[in-house]
Design an enzyme around this catalytic site. Structure first.
Site, short mmCIF file in Angstrom:
data_model
loop_
_atom_site.label_atom_id
_atom_site.label_comp_id
_atom_site.label_asym_id
_atom_site.label_seq_id
_atom_site.Cartn_x
_atom_site.Cartn_y
_atom_site.Cartn_z
N GLY A 13 0.83 -1.21 0.00
CA GLY A 13 0.00 0.00 0.00
C GLY A 13 0.87 1.25 0.00
O GLY A 13 1.86 1.32 0.72
N ASP A 131 0.36 1.53 8.92
CA ASP A 131 -0.05 0.63 10.01
C ASP A 131 0.95 0.64 11.17
O ASP A 131 0.61 0.21 12.27
CB ASP A 131 -0.21 -0.81 9.51
O1 F6P Z 1 -0.84 -0.61 3.44
C1 F6P Z 1 -1.52 -0.96 4.57
C2 F6P Z 1 -3.00 -0.77 4.35
O2 F6P Z 1 -3.32 0.58 4.16
C3 F6P Z 1 -3.84 -1.35 5.47
O3 F6P Z 1 -4.00 -0.46 6.53
C4 F6P Z 1 -5.13 -1.68 4.77
O4 F6P Z 1 -5.80 -2.75 5.39
C5 F6P Z 1 -4.67 -2.09 3.40
O5 F6P Z 1 -3.43 -1.46 3.20
C6 F6P Z 1 -5.62 -1.73 2.29
O6 F6P Z 1 -5.11 -2.28 1.12
P1 F6P Z 1 -5.58 -1.92 -0.33
O7 F6P Z 1 -4.99 -0.60 -0.69
O8 F6P Z 1 -5.03 -3.02 -1.16
O9 F6P Z 1 -7.07 -1.85 -0.31
#
Ligand code: F6P
Length: 344
Positions: A13, A131
């Site tokens: 992410g 996180d």
């Molecule tokens: O990168 C961490 C995060 O932001 C988490 O907090 C969250 O659960 C996840 O990524 C969301 O992922 P995506 O962007 O794939 O929906």
């Protein structure tokens, strides 16, 4: 071996602070006369065929205040079929790289740790994630900026909750770790916080909330997206290449419970990806550039298999191995320290 050409990628992410880290790496590399290959889309960009472009100083001069990552990202896992880690090793050679900087959270750095362990691939990592749950390091880039966003949102929600004598349940990201939810709740003075580290004790939560609502006539509750109620079954939810389910929605369930059990008009707000965007905070501009520069120092010294984290308040190389298959939940002493803020 004399270094001539290094690669850099951002995986998982996105978050504010990635571009400052990239800038640090490029400046450190150019000062040493190295070429820099910007690999796009995280690990996906160093599979077959690789996706890349050269990075020059002009590409990074003005990226400090830009959110996201100029290299783009993905959640591709080279250790998950149909990919293979050997593909990474082959592309690393095809691209003529002497070293690789991988910037990411526990998934991306876990892969980096395994590639170093399995193939001695010359890798240095830099920990990022809103996180805040990468093991060993006291800093993950992106977290302080995300906190500014969540605390700002929480304060705005308090204003409207007060005006309508409502309860509002604010859902933050954080997956398996409750750092973002807990520090949002502490920073904004919320009435309750639910985090994945602790099972939800509904009777206790409801009795605390009733007591507080009787006194204040409004409530703000912060819940981390990774909180699971006892009756929930996530087994059938689709997962990404690292096995993570797509979270989101717990705030709605908690809001319904509060409204039904306590008769308080309640709303819920899922902050979602707003938390990952925007211009990096001062800390998320300054520290990541230092991490990027230190990554190039490690490469120059031939010290691989480390991530540049923060230990005892200082930038330090920390073993990548310590990230493989692990996260850093909020420890109980921190939960206990702040607990009184949510019980009175
Ligand atoms: O990168 C961490 C995060 O932001 C988490 O907090 C969250 O659960 C996840 O990524 C969301 O992922 P995506 O962007 O794939 O929906």
């Amino acid at each position: 071996m004399a270094i001539k050409r290094i690669g850099i990628l951002t995986g998982g992410g996105d978050c504010p602070g990635l571009n400052p880290a990239i800038r640090g790496v490029v400046f450190g590399a150019k000062q040493r006369g190295w070429e820099v290959v910007g690999i796009e889309e995280g690990w996906k960009g160093i599979l077959n065929p690789p996706i890349w472009r050269n990075l020059e100083l002009e590409d990074v001069d003005e990226i400090l205040r830009t959110g996201g990552t100029i290299l783009t990202s993905s959640r591709t896992n080279p250790y998950k079929e149909p990919h293979s880690p050997e593909e990474v090793v082959t592309s690393f050679r095809t691209l003529g790289l002497d070293a690789l900087v991988a910037i990411g959270g526990e998934d991306t750095l876990g892969v980096a740790g395994k590639l170093y362990r399995d193939f001695k691939l010359p890798i240095v990592g830099i920990p990022k994630t809103i996180d805040f749950d990468v093991p060993e390091t006291e800093y993950t880039l992106g977290f302080t900026t995300a906190l500014e966003i969540t605390i700002d949102a929480a304060e705005r929600l308090k204003d409207t909750a007060k005006s309508h004598k409502r309860a509002i349940v604010l859902e933050t990201m954080g997956r398996h770790a409750g750092w973002l939810a807990l520090f949002t709740a502490v920073g904004a003075g919320a009435d309750a916080v639910l985090i994945p580290e602790e099972p939800v004790n509904l009777p206790r939560l409801l009795s605390n909330l009733k007591k507080k609502y009787d006194r204040k006539k409004y409530l703000l509750i912060v819940v981390s997206e990774g909180v699971i109620l006892a009756d929930e079954d996530l087994d059938k939810t689709p997962v990404d290449e690292f096995g993570h389910v797509q979270l989101g929605g717990i705030s709605e369930r908690i809001a319904k419970i509060i409204e039904n059990e306590l008769g308080i008009p309640t709303r819920h707000v899922i902050l979602g990806h707003v938390q990952r965007g925007g211009s990096p905070s001062p800390i998320d501009r300054i520290v990541p550039q230092g991490q990027g520069l230190m990554a190039t120092e490690l490469i120059e010294k031939g010290e691989f298999g480390y991530m540049v984290g923060v230990k005892d308040g200082k930038l330090a190389p920390l073993p990548l191995e310590s990230v493989v298959g692990r996260i850093r939940p909020v420890p109980s002493h921190i939960i206990e320290l702040y607990r009184p803020l949510f019980e009175e």
